[in-house]
Scaffold this active site. Sequence first.
Site: not given
Length: 356
Positions: A79-80, A124, A173, A232
Site C-alpha cells: 500500500k505504501t 496510513d 488494514t 515485505r
Amino acid sequence: MNWDDETDSGAAAADERLVGADAGGDDQAVEAALRPKDLGEFVGQEKVRQQLDLVLKAARQRGATADHVLLSGAPGLGKTTLSMIIAAEMGAPIRITSGPAIQHAGDLAAILSSLQEGEVLFLDEIHRMSRPAEEMLYMAMEDFRVDVIVGKGPGATAIPLELPPFTLVGATTRAGLLPPPLRDRFGFTGHMEFYAPEELQRVVHRSAGLLDVEIDPAGAAEIAGRSRGTPRIANRLLRRVRDYAQVKADGVITREVAASALQVYEVDARGLDRLDRAVLEALLKLFGGGPVGLSTLAVAVGEERETVEEVAEPFLVREGLLARTPRGRVATPAAWAHLGLTPPPAQGGQQGLFGV
C-alpha cells in the site's frame, strides 16, 4: 519485461542508494530502496494495478489531479509502495503521515494548508484518525476547503480556507472501520490480496538482483513458499538468507541453503515462525486442541492478548490451522498433523468440532 533490468538514471540512482544502505546495514533504507518505482516494476495485484493505471493515465491526459485513492489489505502487501508510485506517475511530491498522528482537527488543518497543488497526501491507517479530523477531511476531499474555527463558545467563528487540489491516498488494514461518508468520497478503491507463490518468486528474484545476490529458481521458490503471501516478509527473509549464504555457504542461495537458513531463523516450511508455533503448541499440548479463550492462550505463550490476536491468529486461521469459535480458539486436524502430534480421542464418544 525483465524485472532485473534498470532502464533509467532514476533506477541507477536507486541502486547507488541501495548499495550504500546495504553496506551500512540499515534494513529500513534497504527495504525502501527495494520498492518498485513505477507500475511497470510493481509485481502482483494485477487488477488493482491495471485499474489504477487507467485512473492515473486519464488524469494525466486531462491535466487534472488524480482522484482520491483508498487502498485496503493486510500489512506488507504494497500500500505504501503504491502511494509512492502514484506520486511518481503524476510527477507530484508526496507527504506521508498516519491516522494515529492526527488526533485533532488542527493537526489535519496544518497539513492540508501546507500542501502544494497536485501533491499526494498519503494517510496510513486512516481508520485510526480522530473523529473531528475525519469530519474536517470530508469537506477537504470534496470541496478542497476547510473551515478553521477561531475562538470558543458563542463568539467562535468559522474561517473558510481554500485548499489547492490534491490527491489523498488512504491506506487501511481494516476497511470495515471506515465510516461510509468517508469511504464514499474516494474515487478509486483497491483491495490488496495476498500474493501467490509464483508472484513472490518474481519479487525475490527482483530483490536479489538489486541486492547483487546470486539465487537459483529453487532457492527463490523456497523463500517465496515461506513468506506468508507477503512481499515485505519475502524481502526480509531474502536478506537473512543472504547473510547465511555469505557466512555459511559460498554466497549462492540454493534450495538447500535457503532451507537451512530459515531453519536457523525458526521459519518452517509453511511460513510459521516462533510465535505461531508457540501458539499452536500451547493450544495442542496444554489445552488438548481447545476450545480455549484468547486471554488464556496469550498467557500460556507469554505474549499480550493483542499480539496473539493481531499477529499470529490471522495467518494461522488463513492456513486452516486454527479456528475462532464462540467457545474459544480450536485447533484443526491440519494443526495436529503439522506439528506431528496425535489428537486425543473424543470424550464420551462425541466428536469435536473438527471430528477429532
